[in-house]
Design a protein around this motif. Sequence first.
Motif, mmCIF file in Angstrom:
data_model
loop_
_atom_site.group_PDB
_atom_site.id
_atom_site.type_symbol
_atom_site.label_atom_id
_atom_site.label_comp_id
_atom_site.label_asym_id
_atom_site.label_seq_id
_atom_site.Cartn_x
_atom_site.Cartn_y
_atom_site.Cartn_z
ATOM 1 N N LEU A 249 0.866 -1.179 0.000
ATOM 2 C CA LEU A 249 0.000 0.000 0.000
ATOM 3 C C LEU A 249 0.907 1.235 0.000
ATOM 4 C CD1 LEU A 249 -2.634 -1.152 2.669
ATOM 5 C CD2 LEU A 249 -2.992 -0.992 0.198
ATOM 6 N N PRO A 250 0.379 2.390 -0.393
ATOM 7 C CA PRO A 250 1.223 3.602 -0.424
ATOM 8 C C PRO A 250 1.942 3.828 0.904
ATOM 9 C CG PRO A 250 -0.883 4.035 -1.475
ATOM 10 C CD PRO A 250 -0.983 2.664 -0.883
ATOM 11 N N GLN A 251 3.264 3.818 0.859
ATOM 12 C CA GLN A 251 4.066 3.856 2.079
ATOM 13 C C GLN A 251 3.921 5.162 2.847
ATOM 14 O OE1 GLN A 251 8.405 3.779 1.655
ATOM 15 N NE2 GLN A 251 8.474 2.213 3.248
ATOM 16 N N LYS A 252 3.793 6.270 2.137
ATOM 17 C CA LYS A 252 3.766 7.565 2.804
ATOM 18 C C LYS A 252 2.605 7.667 3.793
ATOM 19 C CE LYS A 252 3.980 12.530 1.898
ATOM 20 N NZ LYS A 252 4.024 13.581 0.851
ATOM 21 N N ALA A 253 1.464 7.087 3.428
ATOM 22 C CA ALA A 253 0.291 7.156 4.302
ATOM 23 C C ALA A 253 0.225 5.955 5.242
ATOM 24 C CB ALA A 253 -0.984 7.233 3.453
ATOM 25 N N PHE A 254 0.240 4.743 4.665
ATOM 26 C CA PHE A 254 0.027 3.541 5.467
ATOM 27 C C PHE A 254 1.252 3.143 6.279
ATOM 28 C CE2 PHE A 254 -3.214 3.325 2.202
ATOM 29 C CZ PHE A 254 -4.329 2.907 2.907
ATOM 30 N N GLY A 255 2.427 3.557 5.860
ATOM 31 C CA GLY A 255 3.635 3.241 6.603
ATOM 32 C C GLY A 255 4.035 4.313 7.598
#
Length: 308
Positions: free
Chosen positions: A161-167
């Motif tokens: 999943l998009p790392q910037k948000a979910f990570g």
Amino acid sequence: MVVFVVMVVAQLMRGEGAGTIASAAPFIHDGATMSAVLMGATIVCFSFIGFDAVTMYAEEAKDPKIMPKAILLTVLLGGAIFLVAAYVTQLRFPDWNEFAPGGDMQYVEDSTLPIIGNLVGGNVLMAVLTAAGFCATLASGLASHASVSRMLLVMGRNNVLPQKAFGYINPRTHTPTFNIVLVGAISLLAIPFTLELIAAWINYGALIAFTFVNISVIAWFAIRKGRRHTPRDIFSYIVMPGIGMLLTGLLWANLHADALTGGLIWTALGLIYLAVITRGFRKKVVAFDENQAVTGFNKVVKVPVDES
């Protein structure tokens, strides 16, 4: 639960219900057909999922090595509580018609807990059990909420999943705040649905997980690691997960039709997304290394693989 069990045992010894505290009737009787047991198992499955949620907190544990023991103890203790409570309740109320419309107590859809509390201990126990039910629901919701948020964190960290948000990890609270808020917002969408439908959908997800856990054991240990040449390895990494898949398959056959329909749609969407991020299944999503370092919220630990 201890107070409830003691009160029920006292009533059984006075001759109420089945009039005995030692009977095989809760397990074997005329109505206990295999089809009924399997149908009940697909419903009760909903009550036992959650022990696997313990694994989501591995990075916050003081020592990740404790996780396998924590999972096993959760299963054993939770199973023991379910078994004892259900056993004495079945002996105290051998006939479900006591809860039917027109009985001494007004029938409540989806829950006989208040009725059982009233019949066993009057209004006081009914209030206690009802309050305990609400507390347990909140606790279950919080545990699921937190574990799903951390699962999304791992998916984000691995660029599934998009790392910037979910990570994202909040530097002040050391928690995945974006995921927590997102899961809470999505959970609110479940309000209009019935408990029966929600339980059925959850069971689909649980059965998917249980099936692929067994498949993964065979794929990782028996096929990739070559652990299939000794009797012990064959039993541990082929026979046992094979039995697990067979038993899970029996539950699949009795799954609610609406859950199967909704679950297959969910699975199809997931496969489409997987095809997109892997460019038509030509690229690996994430590579797993049993010796890789896992970055925790506040630390870096080496996670060992417990092959048991």
